[in-house]
Write a protein that holds these residues in place. Sequence first.
Motif, PDB file in Angstrom:
ATOM      1  N   TYR A 296      -3.409  35.151  -0.345  1.00 48.15           N
ATOM      2  CA  TYR A 296      -2.891  36.115  -1.699  1.00 48.15           C
ATOM      3  C   TYR A 296      -4.027  35.820  -2.261  1.00 48.15           C
ATOM      4  O   TYR A 296      -4.791  37.019  -3.202  1.00 48.15           O
ATOM      5  CB  TYR A 296      -1.471  37.038  -1.658  1.00 48.15           C
ATOM      6  CG  TYR A 296      -0.499  37.079  -0.414  1.00 48.15           C
ATOM      7  CD1 TYR A 296      -0.885  38.038   0.542  1.00 48.15           C
ATOM      8  CD2 TYR A 296      -0.353  36.489  -0.782  1.00 48.15           C
ATOM      9  CE1 TYR A 296      -1.022  38.333   1.679  1.00 48.15           C
ATOM     10  CE2 TYR A 296       0.578  37.342   0.835  1.00 48.15           C
ATOM     11  CZ  TYR A 296       0.812  37.969   1.713  1.00 48.15           C
ATOM     12  OH  TYR A 296       1.061  37.960   2.846  1.00 48.15           O
ATOM     13  N   LEU A 297      -3.765  35.187  -3.575  1.00 50.04           N
ATOM     14  CA  LEU A 297      -4.281  34.883  -5.239  1.00 50.04           C
ATOM     15  C   LEU A 297      -5.868  34.401  -4.394  1.00 50.04           C
ATOM     16  O   LEU A 297      -6.234  35.148  -5.641  1.00 50.04           O
ATOM     17  CB  LEU A 297      -3.702  33.927  -5.721  1.00 50.04           C
ATOM     18  CG  LEU A 297      -2.313  34.340  -5.725  1.00 50.04           C
ATOM     19  CD1 LEU A 297      -1.507  32.713  -6.544  1.00 50.04           C
ATOM     20  CD2 LEU A 297      -2.363  34.975  -7.039  1.00 50.04           C
ATOM     21  N   ALA A 302      -3.144  40.732  -3.640  1.00 51.13           N
ATOM     22  CA  ALA A 302      -2.746  41.084  -4.583  1.00 51.13           C
ATOM     23  C   ALA A 302      -2.652  39.962  -6.060  1.00 51.13           C
ATOM     24  O   ALA A 302      -2.849  39.831  -5.985  1.00 51.13           O
ATOM     25  CB  ALA A 302      -1.412  40.473  -4.036  1.00 51.13           C
ATOM     26  N   SER A 303      -1.523  41.152  -7.146  1.00 55.83           N
ATOM     27  CA  SER A 303      -1.640  41.175  -8.125  1.00 55.83           C
ATOM     28  C   SER A 303      -0.411  38.948  -8.640  1.00 55.83           C
ATOM     29  O   SER A 303      -0.246  39.595  -6.983  1.00 55.83           O
ATOM     30  CB  SER A 303      -1.071  41.915  -8.905  1.00 55.83           C
ATOM     31  OG  SER A 303       0.391  42.044  -8.969  1.00 55.83           O
ATOM     32  N   ARG A 321       6.986  29.142 -11.935  1.00 53.85           N
ATOM     33  CA  ARG A 321       7.599  27.797 -11.608  1.00 53.85           C
ATOM     34  C   ARG A 321       6.956  26.845 -10.056  1.00 53.85           C
ATOM     35  O   ARG A 321       6.806  26.280  -9.443  1.00 53.85           O
ATOM     36  CB  ARG A 321       8.588  27.660 -11.674  1.00 53.85           C
ATOM     37  CG  ARG A 321       9.310  27.672 -13.866  1.00 53.85           C
ATOM     38  CD  ARG A 321      10.122  27.294 -13.885  1.00 53.85           C
ATOM     39  NE  ARG A 321      11.791  28.027 -13.192  1.00 53.85           N
ATOM     40  CZ  ARG A 321      12.461  29.410 -13.652  1.00 53.85           C
ATOM     41  NH1 ARG A 321      11.568  29.899 -14.957  1.00 53.85           N
ATOM     42  NH2 ARG A 321      12.808  29.869 -12.702  1.00 53.85           N
ATOM     43  N   ALA A 322       7.227  27.402  -8.491  1.00 50.83           N
ATOM     44  CA  ALA A 322       7.463  27.602  -7.848  1.00 50.83           C
ATOM     45  C   ALA A 322       5.532  26.887  -7.147  1.00 50.83           C
ATOM     46  O   ALA A 322       5.495  25.895  -6.881  1.00 50.83           O
ATOM     47  CB  ALA A 322       7.770  28.294  -6.917  1.00 50.83           C
ATOM     48  N   PHE A 323       5.164  27.869  -8.215  1.00 49.28           N
ATOM     49  CA  PHE A 323       3.834  27.894  -7.537  1.00 49.28           C
ATOM     50  C   PHE A 323       3.303  26.214  -8.196  1.00 49.28           C
ATOM     51  O   PHE A 323       2.090  25.895  -7.442  1.00 49.28           O
ATOM     52  CB  PHE A 323       3.064  28.641  -8.221  1.00 49.28           C
ATOM     53  CG  PHE A 323       0.952  29.506  -7.047  1.00 49.28           C
ATOM     54  CD1 PHE A 323       1.474  29.468  -5.826  1.00 49.28           C
ATOM     55  CD2 PHE A 323       0.068  28.923  -7.905  1.00 49.28           C
ATOM     56  CE1 PHE A 323       0.204  29.403  -5.303  1.00 49.28           C
ATOM     57  CE2 PHE A 323      -0.769  28.613  -7.277  1.00 49.28           C
ATOM     58  CZ  PHE A 323      -1.185  29.095  -6.525  1.00 49.28           C
ATOM     59  N   ARG A 324       3.410  26.323  -9.740  1.00 52.10           N
ATOM     60  CA  ARG A 324       3.056  24.581 -10.275  1.00 52.10           C
ATOM     61  C   ARG A 324       3.510  23.939  -9.811  1.00 52.10           C
ATOM     62  O   ARG A 324       2.764  23.548 -10.206  1.00 52.10           O
ATOM     63  CB  ARG A 324       3.662  25.188 -11.832  1.00 52.10           C
ATOM     64  CG  ARG A 324       3.095  24.185 -12.516  1.00 52.10           C
ATOM     65  CD  ARG A 324       4.150  23.925 -13.902  1.00 52.10           C
ATOM     66  NE  ARG A 324       3.784  25.076 -14.204  1.00 52.10           N
ATOM     67  CZ  ARG A 324       2.729  25.316 -15.263  1.00 52.10           C
ATOM     68  NH1 ARG A 324       1.462  24.204 -15.793  1.00 52.10           N
ATOM     69  NH2 ARG A 324       2.230  26.404 -16.297  1.00 52.10           N
ATOM     70  N   PRO A 331      -0.759  30.545 -11.315  1.00 56.27           N
ATOM     71  CA  PRO A 331      -0.842  31.050 -10.549  1.00 56.27           C
ATOM     72  C   PRO A 331      -2.243  31.704 -10.914  1.00 56.27           C
ATOM     73  O   PRO A 331      -3.638  32.195  -9.915  1.00 56.27           O
ATOM     74  CB  PRO A 331       0.433  32.173 -10.225  1.00 56.27           C
ATOM     75  CG  PRO A 331       0.942  32.006 -10.158  1.00 56.27           C
ATOM     76  CD  PRO A 331       1.004  30.921 -11.358  1.00 56.27           C
ATOM     77  N   VAL A 332      -2.614  32.493 -12.166  1.00 58.23           N
ATOM     78  CA  VAL A 332      -3.263  33.085 -12.929  1.00 58.23           C
ATOM     79  C   VAL A 332      -4.515  32.033 -13.023  1.00 58.23           C
ATOM     80  O   VAL A 332      -5.902  31.431 -12.744  1.00 58.23           O
ATOM     81  CB  VAL A 332      -2.886  33.135 -14.199  1.00 58.23           C
ATOM     82  CG1 VAL A 332      -4.220  33.059 -15.460  1.00 58.23           C
ATOM     83  CG2 VAL A 332      -2.571  34.673 -14.513  1.00 58.23           C
ATOM     84  N   GLN A 333      -4.341  30.680 -13.750  1.00 61.63           N
ATOM     85  CA  GLN A 333      -5.298  29.379 -13.176  1.00 61.63           C
ATOM     86  C   GLN A 333      -5.873  29.039 -11.765  1.00 61.63           C
ATOM     87  O   GLN A 333      -7.177  28.756 -11.758  1.00 61.63           O
ATOM     88  CB  GLN A 333      -4.833  28.365 -13.993  1.00 61.63           C
ATOM     89  CG  GLN A 333      -3.988  28.348 -14.835  1.00 61.63           C
ATOM     90  CD  GLN A 333      -3.441  27.369 -15.967  1.00 61.63           C
ATOM     91  OE1 GLN A 333      -2.341  26.268 -14.584  1.00 61.63           O
ATOM     92  NE2 GLN A 333      -3.716  26.378 -16.362  1.00 61.63           N
ATOM     93  N   TYR A 334      -5.222  29.402 -10.913  1.00 59.95           N
ATOM     94  CA  TYR A 334      -5.954  28.666  -9.156  1.00 59.95           C
ATOM     95  C   TYR A 334      -6.422  30.123  -9.438  1.00 59.95           C
ATOM     96  O   TYR A 334      -7.732  29.843  -9.077  1.00 59.95           O
ATOM     97  CB  TYR A 334      -4.463  29.038  -8.539  1.00 59.95           C
ATOM     98  CG  TYR A 334      -4.209  28.837  -7.180  1.00 59.95           C
ATOM     99  CD1 TYR A 334      -4.378  27.402  -6.177  1.00 59.95           C
ATOM    100  CD2 TYR A 334      -5.164  29.581  -6.190  1.00 59.95           C
ATOM    101  CE1 TYR A 334      -5.182  27.527  -5.104  1.00 59.95           C
ATOM    102  CE2 TYR A 334      -5.287  30.043  -4.618  1.00 59.95           C
ATOM    103  CZ  TYR A 334      -5.205  28.735  -4.331  1.00 59.95           C
ATOM    104  OH  TYR A 334      -5.840  28.723  -2.702  1.00 59.95           O
ATOM    105  N   ARG A 335      -6.041  30.948  -9.586  1.00 62.64           N
ATOM    106  CA  ARG A 335      -7.015  32.637  -9.005  1.00 62.64           C
ATOM    107  C   ARG A 335      -8.379  32.367  -9.463  1.00 62.64           C
ATOM    108  O   ARG A 335      -9.620  32.622  -9.191  1.00 62.64           O
ATOM    109  CB  ARG A 335      -6.180  33.920  -9.095  1.00 62.64           C
ATOM    110  CG  ARG A 335      -6.952  35.257  -9.534  1.00 62.64           C
ATOM    111  CD  ARG A 335      -6.477  36.149  -9.368  1.00 62.64           C
ATOM    112  NE  ARG A 335      -6.276  36.739  -8.303  1.00 62.64           N
ATOM    113  CZ  ARG A 335      -5.278  37.460  -8.184  1.00 62.64           C
ATOM    114  NH1 ARG A 335      -5.089  38.782  -9.358  1.00 62.64           N
ATOM    115  NH2 ARG A 335      -4.088  38.115  -7.336  1.00 62.64           N
TER     116      ARG A 335
END
Length: 342
Positions: A296-297, A302-303, A321-324, A331-335
């Motif tokens: 998604y990201l 999606a936001s 926290r889960a995504f880290r 999520p922002v860094q990954y996107r």
Amino acid sequence: MKVLTVAAGLARTYIDYAERKGADRVALLSAAGLTEAAIVDQDDRLPLETYRTLILAAKDATGDPAFVLHHAMDTELRQISVVGLIVHSAKSMADSMVQLNRYAKLMVEVDVMDSGERFSMEPCAEGVWVVDNRPDPNSFPELTEANYGRFVSEFSREFPDHPFALAIEVTHPAPSYAEAYERVLRCPVTFNAQRNAMLIGSEWLEQEFDDHIGYVFGIYAERADALLARLETEDSLRARIEALVLPELHKGEVKIDTVARDLGMSRQTLYRRLKDEGVTFAQILDDLRCRMASDYLSARKASVNETAYLVGFSEASSFVRAFRRWTGMTPVQYRGQQHSLT
């Protein structure tokens, strides 16, 4: 590790037959860790181990140690599986063997099917040996009984005046009901042999079938090809769980009891099968959430908040926290990283 499976319709016919022989249907389903819902669609799949448990339970419930042999003689393959329809609508005995090798996994998967023919033909002075190339056959001798019982049953029914099997060799030791083999299979049987094989007259390879209709055969084959394609995408329990869970992922809590029920097995059976694949239910959910969130990201579908909801988090902070934990990034860094790579 690939989880080998069998057609649900094959399991159902054993349950139906055992019930006719006096077995308690509910108790038999329970002993195998099955539900009625799991065997409604004959083309659904069940773990091979569940099938083995079912057969052993049916033997006990009916008090018939030769249950599998008797089942093969008293039932018709064309009533059980599209494979039977294909074999019976083939042009000849030789062609039916070609089709059986192609589609046999729709009934029962075995390892050899990924690397060679299930059944091979070896000519000899007395005729032709039909050799079953299934590995480790002694771990499930009832499957050997079913194989050769089915051959004898189908061809004896179609050609009652022409004996089919001349001799049969099996690798497993003689069971307590060994006398039933020759009585049911109608030919000499050798136990503790070097291979599982059946001797037939060479004239059978020239036998034409009267019922062959090319158009009908094509319809059956088209259906079977579609089932083969589906089977190739559902070759693990994990894949089946993911297919069930994905539409429900946004709801947050996904209960293993519900998934087990939808798969037609008990919670304990599901735990055991996942252990065989070296994974836990929690790991499957965690990995699926990670994979879907990343998708998604990276695709900007999606936001961050929307992504959190779509993969089952009620709070964005818990999702971050889960995504880290999954990726080592927010999520922002990954996107941002994914965007810079495109």
